[in-house]
Scaffold this motif. Structure first.
Motif, PDB file in Angstrom:
ATOM      1  N   ALA A 276       3.178  -0.506 -13.040  1.00 13.90           N
ATOM      2  CA  ALA A 276       2.019  -0.061 -12.259  1.00 13.90           C
ATOM      3  C   ALA A 276       1.214  -1.248 -11.731  1.00 13.90           C
ATOM      4  O   ALA A 276       0.860  -1.299 -10.547  1.00 13.90           O
ATOM      5  CB  ALA A 276       1.136   0.846 -13.115  1.00 13.90           C
ATOM      6  N   VAL A 277       0.955  -2.218 -12.599  1.00 16.20           N
ATOM      7  CA  VAL A 277       0.156  -3.387 -12.195  1.00 16.20           C
ATOM      8  C   VAL A 277       0.898  -4.195 -11.141  1.00 16.20           C
ATOM      9  O   VAL A 277       0.341  -4.545 -10.086  1.00 16.20           O
ATOM     10  CB  VAL A 277      -0.177  -4.260 -13.420  1.00 16.20           C
ATOM     11  CG1 VAL A 277      -0.825  -5.572 -12.974  1.00 16.20           C
ATOM     12  CG2 VAL A 277      -1.102  -3.514 -14.369  1.00 16.20           C
ATOM     13  N   HIS A 278       2.187  -4.500 -11.397  1.00 17.64           N
ATOM     14  CA  HIS A 278       2.959  -5.314 -10.463  1.00 17.64           C
ATOM     15  C   HIS A 278       3.145  -4.597  -9.130  1.00 17.64           C
ATOM     16  O   HIS A 278       2.973  -5.198  -8.050  1.00 17.64           O
ATOM     17  CB  HIS A 278       4.323  -5.639 -11.066  1.00 17.64           C
ATOM     18  CG  HIS A 278       5.240  -6.368 -10.135  1.00 17.64           C
ATOM     19  ND1 HIS A 278       5.017  -7.675  -9.745  1.00 17.64           N
ATOM     20  CD2 HIS A 278       6.382  -5.968  -9.500  1.00 17.64           C
ATOM     21  CE1 HIS A 278       5.971  -8.055  -8.916  1.00 17.64           C
ATOM     22  NE2 HIS A 278       6.810  -7.035  -8.758  1.00 17.64           N
ATOM     23  N   GLY A 279       3.491  -3.314  -9.183  1.00 22.17           N
ATOM     24  CA  GLY A 279       3.730  -2.562  -7.957  1.00 22.17           C
ATOM     25  C   GLY A 279       2.496  -2.455  -7.082  1.00 22.17           C
ATOM     26  O   GLY A 279       2.565  -2.654  -5.865  1.00 22.17           O
ATOM     27  N   LEU A 280       1.361  -2.162  -7.695  1.00 16.84           N
ATOM     28  CA  LEU A 280       0.131  -2.021  -6.915  1.00 16.84           C
ATOM     29  C   LEU A 280      -0.348  -3.360  -6.364  1.00 16.84           C
ATOM     30  O   LEU A 280      -0.989  -3.407  -5.311  1.00 16.84           O
ATOM     31  CB  LEU A 280      -0.956  -1.365  -7.768  1.00 16.84           C
ATOM     32  CG  LEU A 280      -0.667   0.105  -8.159  1.00 16.84           C
ATOM     33  CD1 LEU A 280      -1.737   0.638  -9.092  1.00 16.84           C
ATOM     34  CD2 LEU A 280      -0.572   0.980  -6.910  1.00 16.84           C
ATOM     35  N   GLN A 281      -0.040  -4.439  -7.059  1.00 22.84           N
ATOM     36  CA  GLN A 281      -0.375  -5.766  -6.525  1.00 22.84           C
ATOM     37  C   GLN A 281       0.391  -6.039  -5.238  1.00 22.84           C
ATOM     38  O   GLN A 281      -0.127  -6.697  -4.320  1.00 22.84           O
ATOM     39  CB  GLN A 281      -0.060  -6.853  -7.559  1.00 22.84           C
ATOM     40  CG  GLN A 281      -1.082  -6.962  -8.684  1.00 22.84           C
ATOM     41  CD  GLN A 281      -0.688  -8.001  -9.716  1.00 22.84           C
ATOM     42  OE1 GLN A 281       0.452  -8.476  -9.738  1.00 22.84           O
ATOM     43  NE2 GLN A 281      -1.629  -8.365 -10.589  1.00 22.84           N
ATOM     44  N   GLN A 282       1.623  -5.541  -5.148  1.00 20.46           N
ATOM     45  CA  GLN A 282       2.439  -5.751  -3.958  1.00 20.46           C
ATOM     46  C   GLN A 282       1.864  -5.045  -2.737  1.00 20.46           C
ATOM     47  O   GLN A 282       2.161  -5.410  -1.595  1.00 20.46           O
ATOM     48  CB  GLN A 282       3.869  -5.255  -4.198  1.00 20.46           C
ATOM     49  CG  GLN A 282       4.591  -5.951  -5.329  1.00 20.46           C
ATOM     50  CD  GLN A 282       4.795  -7.437  -5.068  1.00 20.46           C
ATOM     51  OE1 GLN A 282       5.313  -7.828  -4.025  1.00 20.46           O
ATOM     52  NE2 GLN A 282       4.372  -8.259  -6.006  1.00 20.46           N
ATOM     53  N   THR A 283       1.053  -4.008  -2.962  1.00 24.50           N
ATOM     54  CA  THR A 283       0.514  -3.234  -1.838  1.00 24.50           C
ATOM     55  C   THR A 283      -0.755  -3.852  -1.258  1.00 24.50           C
ATOM     56  O   THR A 283      -1.372  -3.265  -0.369  1.00 24.50           O
ATOM     57  CB  THR A 283       0.196  -1.791  -2.285  1.00 24.50           C
ATOM     58  OG1 THR A 283      -0.846  -1.810  -3.288  1.00 24.50           O
ATOM     59  CG2 THR A 283       1.422  -1.122  -2.854  1.00 24.50           C
ATOM     60  N   GLU A 284      -1.144  -5.018  -1.762  1.00 24.00           N
ATOM     61  CA  GLU A 284      -2.362  -5.654  -1.255  1.00 24.00           C
ATOM     62  C   GLU A 284      -2.135  -6.313   0.099  1.00 24.00           C
ATOM     63  O   GLU A 284      -3.087  -6.608   0.818  1.00 24.00           O
ATOM     64  CB  GLU A 284      -2.879  -6.679  -2.268  1.00 24.00           C
ATOM     65  CG  GLU A 284      -3.342  -6.029  -3.574  1.00 24.00           C
ATOM     66  CD  GLU A 284      -3.755  -7.056  -4.615  1.00 24.00           C
ATOM     67  OE1 GLU A 284      -3.636  -8.271  -4.316  1.00 24.00           O
ATOM     68  OE2 GLU A 284      -4.190  -6.650  -5.709  1.00 24.00           O
ATOM     69  N   SER A 285      -0.890  -6.568   0.464  1.00 24.81           N
ATOM     70  CA  SER A 285      -0.613  -7.181   1.766  1.00 24.81           C
ATOM     71  C   SER A 285       0.822  -6.887   2.181  1.00 24.81           C
ATOM     72  O   SER A 285       1.673  -6.603   1.340  1.00 24.81           O
ATOM     73  CB  SER A 285      -0.838  -8.699   1.727  1.00 24.81           C
ATOM     74  OG  SER A 285       0.056  -9.304   0.808  1.00 24.81           O
ATOM     75  N   VAL A 286       1.060  -6.961   3.487  1.00 23.83           N
ATOM     76  CA  VAL A 286       2.404  -6.762   4.037  1.00 23.83           C
ATOM     77  C   VAL A 286       2.914  -8.093   4.552  1.00 23.83           C
ATOM     78  O   VAL A 286       2.226  -8.784   5.307  1.00 23.83           O
ATOM     79  CB  VAL A 286       2.387  -5.738   5.193  1.00 23.83           C
ATOM     80  CG1 VAL A 286       3.792  -5.558   5.759  1.00 23.83           C
ATOM     81  CG2 VAL A 286       1.844  -4.415   4.718  1.00 23.83           C
ATOM     82  N   LEU A 287       4.127  -8.475   4.145  1.00 23.87           N
ATOM     83  CA  LEU A 287       4.705  -9.721   4.648  1.00 23.87           C
ATOM     84  C   LEU A 287       5.053  -9.565   6.118  1.00 23.87           C
ATOM     85  O   LEU A 287       5.418  -8.478   6.575  1.00 23.87           O
ATOM     86  CB  LEU A 287       5.963 -10.079   3.836  1.00 23.87           C
ATOM     87  CG  LEU A 287       5.725 -10.432   2.355  1.00 23.87           C
ATOM     88  CD1 LEU A 287       7.056 -10.689   1.678  1.00 23.87           C
ATOM     89  CD2 LEU A 287       4.818 -11.641   2.228  1.00 23.87           C
ATOM     90  N   PRO A 288       4.946 -10.641   6.888  1.00 22.87           N
ATOM     91  CA  PRO A 288       5.244 -10.546   8.327  1.00 22.87           C
ATOM     92  C   PRO A 288       6.717 -10.266   8.593  1.00 22.87           C
ATOM     93  O   PRO A 288       7.564 -10.380   7.706  1.00 22.87           O
ATOM     94  CB  PRO A 288       4.823 -11.921   8.851  1.00 22.87           C
ATOM     95  CG  PRO A 288       4.933 -12.837   7.675  1.00 22.87           C
ATOM     96  CD  PRO A 288       4.548 -12.005   6.482  1.00 22.87           C
ATOM     97  N   SER A 289       6.985  -9.884   9.846  1.00 24.62           N
ATOM     98  CA  SER A 289       8.358  -9.658  10.326  1.00 24.62           C
ATOM     99  C   SER A 289       9.023  -8.444   9.685  1.00 24.62           C
ATOM    100  O   SER A 289      10.236  -8.413   9.500  1.00 24.62           O
ATOM    101  CB  SER A 289       9.238 -10.898  10.088  1.00 24.62           C
ATOM    102  OG  SER A 289       8.670 -12.025  10.717  1.00 24.62           O
ATOM    103  N   ALA A 290       8.243  -7.442   9.343  1.00 23.60           N
ATOM    104  CA  ALA A 290       8.832  -6.210   8.826  1.00 23.60           C
ATOM    105  C   ALA A 290       9.657  -5.541   9.919  1.00 23.60           C
ATOM    106  O   ALA A 290       9.250  -5.493  11.074  1.00 23.60           O
ATOM    107  CB  ALA A 290       7.732  -5.268   8.347  1.00 23.60           C
TER     108      ALA A 290
END
Length: 327
Positions: A43-57
């Motif tokens: 939960a902690v790791h996954g939600l941390q990933q949603t704080e930003s989107v990497l470019p070039s998606a």
């Protein structure tokens, strides 16, 4: 020649049929309690990933990921609706009046407890909620999805799926004891044969329901890796899917094996009445689908192990999104 008695078989023999509902329920509860402890890291790791989107998606892969999830959600919803129809039709033919009302009451009680637990998860932000939140928050980070996707509709679909999954699980657990309940006219060879057919049918239905649910879970979480343009979540998503696949497999085993043992136990009395020789009893059980040898239960074993296979299947479906045109 004295036949060795199975201790588990003897234990089940002395128990009322209603206790058969407890085994899959206990597995379900323990699975959730375990994830409540170990799932916090996810939960902690996954939600941390949603704080930003990497470019070039890759927007095309994001769309494909959404289609994969929508297909899995559609299949899961249909399977749950068909499962409910089959279960209602089955209990209507097997129980009437007070007996049917009794099993429906148990089902209603389990549904109420399950929905209360869903509210607890939502209000208290338990780790299992991250399965929903990681992808849902990701949707809000993508400008194209914000403009062109009805995110509230997605949320409503997921809420419907969660509610129906509780209802179907409760019905399967509540109706299980009816498979081993003593017939009004006593146990006969024909009655045993019919009970085995019913058990196999409901096990297949339960397996399809749980396999579809695990695939839907994987497709939903895998969508976030496309939206966030990160592969770091893939291993975590696979581990979460594998965990719940293992819980669902054990639930299926806890549903099928005890009922099979009870029916096998009832067959002992029928064989006694028919004066079946001890040396021929295994063959008698095998011909009627009551032998628990792996060779005689292979289709059921495959169905029970089905939820465990959803992780590689889910990865195959997810990888279809990245295939170049024409492949």
């Amino acid at each position: 020649m004295q036949k060795t008695k199975n201790p588990l078989n003897q234990h089940l023999k002395g128990q009322p049929a209603i206790h058969l509902a407890l085994y899959p329920i206990i597995v379900f509860i323990v699975g959730h309690l375990m994830f409540d402890e170990i799932g916090n890291l996810f939960a902690v790791h996954g939600l941390q990933q949603t704080e930003s989107v990497l470019p070039s998606a890759n927007y095309h892969e994001v769309i494909s990921g959404g289609h994969t999830w929508a297909a899995s959600a559609n299949a899961y919803l249909l399977i749950m609706l068909f499962t409910m129809m089959i279960l209602f039709q089955w209990i209507w033919t097997k129980a009437r009046g007070r007996l049917a009302a009794f099993y429906l009451f148990i089902s209603g009680t389990l549904i109420s407890l399950g929905l209360t637990y869903l509210i607890h998860i939502d209000v208290n932000n338990r780790p299992i909620k991250a399965i929903f939140l990681v992808t849902f928050r990701s949707l809000g980070l993508n400008e194209h999805l914000q403009k062109n996707l009805a995110i509230n509709t997605v949320s409503n679909i997921l809420a419907t799926i969660n509610i129906l999954s509780i209802i179907v699980t409760a019905m399967l657990c509540a109706f299980a004891p009816l498979l081993a309940r003593k017939p009004i006219n006593g146990w006969t060879e024909k009655e045993l044969f019919n009970r085995v057919k019913d058990l196999r049918l409901i096990t297949v239905v339960a397996s399809a329901f749980l396999i579809a649910g695990t695939l839907h879970m994987h497709a939903w979480m895998a969508w976030s890796t496309e939206i966030l343009n990160t592969e770091s979540l893939e291993a975590v998503i696979n581990s979460v899917t594998f965990y719940w696949g293992s819980v669902f497999t054990i639930m299926l085993a806890a549903f099928y094996v005890p009922i099979s043992l009870v029916l096998q136990n009832r067959a002992e009395a029928v064989m006694e009445d028919q004066h079946v020789e001890m040396t021929k009893r295994n063959e008698w059980l095998s011909r009627r689908g009551l032998s628990l040898q792996i060779s005689n239960q292979l289709p059921q074993v495959v169905g029970i192990l089905g939820p465990l296979a959803t992780t590689p299947i889910g990865n195959i479906l997810s990888n279809l999104n990245s295939l170049p045109p024409g492949q």
